[in-house]
Design a protein around this motif. Sequence first.
Motif, PDB file in Angstrom:
ATOM      1  N   ILE A 170      -8.685  -4.538  -8.706  1.00  0.00           N
ATOM      2  CA  ILE A 170      -7.645  -3.511  -8.579  1.00  0.00           C
ATOM      3  C   ILE A 170      -6.822  -3.734  -7.315  1.00  0.00           C
ATOM      4  O   ILE A 170      -5.603  -3.545  -7.316  1.00  0.00           O
ATOM      5  N   TRP A 188      -3.933  -5.932  -7.875  1.00  0.00           N
ATOM      6  CA  TRP A 188      -2.854  -5.235  -8.569  1.00  0.00           C
ATOM      7  C   TRP A 188      -2.088  -4.347  -7.588  1.00  0.00           C
ATOM      8  O   TRP A 188      -0.871  -4.191  -7.705  1.00  0.00           O
ATOM      9  N   ASP A 194     -11.134  -2.010  -3.313  1.00  0.00           N
ATOM     10  CA  ASP A 194     -10.224  -1.421  -4.303  1.00  0.00           C
ATOM     11  C   ASP A 194      -9.818  -0.004  -3.899  1.00  0.00           C
ATOM     12  O   ASP A 194      -8.649   0.363  -3.991  1.00  0.00           O
TER      13      ASP A 194
END
Length: 128
Positions: free
Chosen positions: A3, A6, A84
């Motif tokens: 994550i 991203w 994350d």
Amino acid sequence: MPIAFWCILIALFLPYLGTGLAKFAGRDFGPRQNRDPRSFLEGLAGYRRRAHNFQLNSFEVTPAFAIAVMVAYVVGNAEPTTIDRLAMAWIISRLIYMICYLADLAMLRSLVWFIGMALIASFFVVSA
């Protein structure tokens, strides 16, 4: 893919949210914006000027965030879920920062900026 990676991608595009608000939210939309965009943006006032300032600040801080995420993964001492969560918290802090900038809440904006910088430092701390 984690994550946090991203979140780096999101962070790379966040400045353009400020660009869009600065350039396209007013009545003076048109070719002048792309003929000499720097002069156009420097001539803005109010929330559009602050949106431009958010854009500039985002371009300044995003590399530090991306490097911090990468360092945390390369060192490998931190739990991936911790990395994350820190990355998501940083993205949220940037969105709050933008809202504070647009609303002209200077003191709160500065506090949120410091929180974002502390989150960047946190990647190094959890990796140590």
